[in-house]
Enzyme design. Structure first.
Site, PDB file in Angstrom:
ATOM      1  N   THR A   1       0.822  -1.206   0.000  1.00 40.58           N
ATOM      2  CA  THR A   1       0.000   0.000   0.000  1.00 40.58           C
ATOM      3  C   THR A   1       0.857   1.257   0.000  1.00 40.58           C
ATOM      4  OG1 THR A   1      -0.047   0.305   2.397  1.00 40.58           O
ATOM      5  CG2 THR A   1      -1.720  -1.157   1.431  1.00 40.58           C
ATOM      6  N   ASP A   2       0.205   2.361  -0.335  1.00 38.75           N
ATOM      7  CA  ASP A   2       0.778   3.669  -0.055  1.00 38.75           C
ATOM      8  C   ASP A   2       0.533   3.953   1.423  1.00 38.75           C
ATOM      9  OD1 ASP A   2       2.006   6.110  -0.467  1.00 38.75           O
ATOM     10  OD2 ASP A   2       0.864   6.547  -2.279  1.00 38.75           O
ATOM     11  N   CYS A   3       1.233   4.940   1.949  1.00 39.55           N
ATOM     12  CA  CYS A   3       1.159   5.223   3.387  1.00 39.55           C
ATOM     13  C   CYS A   3      -0.239   5.679   3.799  1.00 39.55           C
ATOM     14  CB  CYS A   3       2.185   6.296   3.736  1.00 39.55           C
ATOM     15  SG  CYS A   3       2.317   6.629   5.497  1.00 39.55           S
ATOM     16  N   GLY A   4      -0.833   4.992   4.749  1.00 37.99           N
ATOM     17  CA  GLY A   4      -2.138   5.368   5.271  1.00 37.99           C
ATOM     18  C   GLY A   4      -3.320   4.925   4.440  1.00 37.99           C
ATOM     19  N   ALA A   5      -3.088   4.153   3.380  1.00 37.98           N
ATOM     20  CA  ALA A   5      -4.178   3.789   2.476  1.00 37.98           C
ATOM     21  C   ALA A   5      -5.218   2.885   3.132  1.00 37.98           C
ATOM     22  CB  ALA A   5      -3.619   3.111   1.224  1.00 37.98           C
TER      23      ALA A   5
END
Length: 764
Positions: A292-296
């Protein structure tokens, strides 16, 4: 234990190791905490934090994000950060602890940001991807990626979160600078070069890193150009445009992929199993890691609101095909309990852990988990890479206007006033995702021009004039006084994606650095900085207009991360250079162009609108999009593929042979290009295809091939392309690729609106 046998296949070794792991150890492999938070750096010594040690002993950590990253977000500065050697030694300290204090000795996967250079202190800062794409030089970009991989791996980074393959549809978006442009074919060619350059011939080589393709998918088509906004796109466009670069990069062997933050038709990409499983894995055969991207994952419960809570979000993500979570907060908090409560099958957890382990074996981390401090000290920021950064910056700068051949400038005579907020602001020419830089590391435009006239320093005058943002005109008087003494004025304006590096501000009257109580932030571009307008920020236009009243030649140099729409400048400036964010050597590259030491050869990869009200204005829209508004036509100010030179080129003798082919056959396209000017130059020959009639509506023309060639004065070359199923097919009514019988136009030329045309027929 066969997992320790380097002669066994990576998949077999991973299966064996997985069978030895506890539930806690499997979950540990799926999380990726922030790397800069795992250690303390004091008095030249690295000390691992107690929190990290506890994590290692309680099940382990699969990966770390940004252990070597330095920027205001991480809080890592030039003073507190790690040198090239120091970074490598820190990685070794950490890996050694993990190997010695975890039950199975599984090395940590270090992931780093490398969009346009390894984002660590001392690393080479290349031009941003928008600039790199504007070079249209795939081979040179591949060389850049090899340099980035070498710098990153030498310090211990094994995977990178690049390339960015988003297709830009609205350049108001702050991350436009991170992308190659608006055309899927061009992006696909750069994507393949990135994978080949970053990953090399073998992932186990000391100069190779795993490539992560992002953002999968549609991220560049967000509503209103707002970051991570909803995407309204049908499956045909998705398959034909936005997915194409990813498909090409997967076929080239990319080992990792990152889903986008956005939703498509109501489904977040993070949980879109059609994208992550049906297309990516089943249709394309992708066997790598999805991170994932950060915080997704957190966004699923607080943003998209498709999950009831954190546990629901984590379970949904893993089921959809997310193997690893950047930051690790949601997976680390909920996956263990989800399995224990029966909300998550162990089989799915095993699937994800197996993919993480397989990548580690493919990267050779079990045999060589350590960085090479000597190599890091030698290659990071090397002279060879500095020269490469200057070369690619020079090939990426675009000459948009050159009235009465005001360029190139003479080195023999004349005084030059260099004016503008980007004339001597190093961070402003680097772009987002950039590490802190020593003051002498970045060559600004002012420094570049001064270097050309080093024997006569009195011929170069300077005044900042104004800031990027804000309405202060206190620097206007000094700028006017400077311009009055000059024969030619170079206005260096544009935007800034520079985060707050603690540089303070500048004195607008003297140009000297000035640390103020409240740091001034000129950032008007970059991640999270989306705009309503494409006009210059602040009072930059007003400054140019006042100086133009002096009646002297005015050359505008744009340093920016998205297109500038300023009709007054397009009309009144004598010459315009678009440099985008050209990197640490950008000022030297701009000076090379200004004085004719390098002949400009960059071409636009984004259409530049006359007005923001024209958006979307990308070149390959449908024929039915309309031709004009009440106020003006719908054509851009500068079209896709456009860029001038100090020489001229003539195109002739376009031929297509044979003129009639079957759907599975190919035709050869040839034409002659001659340098009809007096300077050596490089020209980008562009081939477009137009489907005359089709069962589904199509763009009027689409880029399908290009080649950058170099020609001496008077030299003529015959350029050859092959046109076949790949160039003629589209996604048909049944959402499958098809080459329909009928007539096609083969268009070859200097840019999308300046081409020769020939006919090609596909028989039924």
């Amino acid at each position: 234990m066969s997992y320790k046998d380097p002669n066994k296949p990576a998949g077999e070794r991973a299966e064996d190791l997985l069978g030895l792991m506890t539930l806690e150890e499997k979950v540990g492999q799926l999380i990726q905490p922030f790397g800069w938070q795992t250690y303390e750096h004091r008095d030249g010594k690295i000390t691992l934090t107690e929190d990290f040690k506890t994590q290692v002993q309680q099940g382990g950590v699969g990966s770390l994000y940004g252990m070597l990253r330095a920027d205001p977000w991480t809080g890592v500065s030039l003073e507190s950060g790690l040198s090239p050697r120091g970074g490598a030694e820190a990685v070794n300290t950490l890996q050694r602890y993990v190997l010695e204090h975890s039950r199975l000795g599984i090395p940590v996967l270090i992931g780093e940001e490398c969009s346009h250079g390894h984002m660590a202190i001392g690393a080479t800062v290349f031009p941003v991807p928008l600039s790199l794409g504007s070079s249209w030089n795939v081979e040179l970009y591949r060389e850049v990626c090899r340099a980035v991989a070498l710098e990153t791996r030498s310090q211990g980074g094994a995977v990178t979160y690049s390339p960015v393959l988003d297709v830009v549809r609205d350049p108001r978006w702050g991350r436009t600078e991170e992308c190659f442009g608006e055309d899927a074919y061009l992006i696909g060619e750069m994507a393949v070069a990135a994978v080949e350059g970053l990953q090399g011939e073998s992932l186990q080589n000391p100069g190779s890193v795993g490539a992560t393709l992002k953002h999968f998918v549609g991220y560049g088509s967000s509503e209103g150009g707002r970051n991570a906004g909803p995407v309204h796109m049908g499956w045909r466009e998705l398959l034909e445009v936005d997915l194409l670069p990813f498909k090409k990069a997967v076929e080239a062997g990319a080992v990792s992929i990152m889903p986008a933050y956005n939703e498509i038709d109501g489904v977040p990409c993070t949980t879109n199993s059609v994208l992550l499983e049906d297309i990516l894995r089943k249709a394309w055969g992708f066997e790598g890691l999805v991170i994932t991207d950060c915080g997704a994952i957190d966004m699923l419960a607080a943003g998209h609101d498709v999950a009831e809570d954190g546990m629901d979000a984590a379970v949904q993500a893993l089921k959809a095909g997310i193997d690893m979570e950047m930051s690790g907060e949601m997976y680390g908090s909920y996956l263990l309990e989800a399995v224990r409560q029966g909300r998550l099958d162990m089989e799915l957890l095993d699937r994800a852990a197996l993919r993480v382990l397989t990548l580690k074996f493919r990267l050779g981390l079990f045999e060589q988990p350590f960085a090479d401090p000597e190599a890091a000290e030698r290659v990071i920021g090397s002279e060879q890479h500095r020269l490469l950064a200057r070369q690619v910056a020079g090939e990426s700068i675009i000459l948009l206007k050159n009235e009465a051949d005001v360029l190139p400038l003479s080195k023999a005579s004349g005084t030059i006033a260099v004016i503008g907020p980007n004339a001597d602001a190093g961070y402003n020419q680097l772009g987002d995702y950039t590490s802190p830089q020593p003051p002498d590391r970045v060559t600004t435009v002012l420094r570049g021009i001064r270097s050309k006239l080093a024997a006569e320093p009195q011929r170069v005058l300077y005044a900042p004039g104004c800031r990027i943002k804000g309405d202060s005109r206190e620097g206007f008087e000094a700028a006017m006084a400077c311009a009055e003494q000059a024969d030619t004025i170079v206005m260096v304006v544009g935007g800034s994606s520079a985060r707050d590096f603690g540089e303070g501000s500048i004195d607008l009257k003297t140009g000297a650095s000035k640390v103020t109580e409240n740091a001034w932030n000129d950032m008007d571009c970059g991640e999270g900085i989306d705009r309503m307008s494409l006009a210059l920020s602040g009072v930059q236009l007003e400054l140019i207009q006042q100086i133009h009243q002096l009646g002297k030649p005015v050359i505008v140099v744009y340093i920016n991360g998205r297109p500038v729409s300023e009709p007054w400048i397009d009309e009144h400036a004598h010459a315009i250079l678009e440099a985008w964010y050209p990197g640490q050597e950008g000022g030297q590259a701009v000076a090379d162009i200004l004085f004719g030491d390098v002949n400009p050869s960059g071409k636009l990869t984004l259409s530049v609108p006359k007005d923001v009200g024209q958006l979307p204005v990308y070149y390959n829209g449908k024929r039915s999009r309309g031709k004009r508004y009440l106020e003006a036509d719908s054509q851009p100010q500068y079209p896709f593929g456009y860029g001038l030179s100090y020489t001229s080129y003539a195109y002739s003798a376009l031929k297509v042979e044979p003129e009639v082919i079957a759907a599975d056959e190919t035709a050869t396209v040839t034409l002659d290009i001659q340098n009809t000017g007096e300077r050596e130059g490089a020209e980008v020959v562009q081939l477009y295809i137009s489907d005359v009639a089709s069962k589904v509506t199509r763009p009027a023309r689409e880029l399908k091939a290009f080649r950058k060639i170099r020609l001496a004065p008077g030299e003529k070359q015959t350029v050859q392309f092959t046109v076949g199923p790949e160039q003629l097919q589209y996604i048909g009514p049944d959402l499958q690729p098809v080459v329909e019988p009928g007539s096609f136009k083969v268009l070859v030329g200097k840019h999308v609106n300046d081409t020769l045309s020939a006919d090609l027929t596909v028989r039924g």
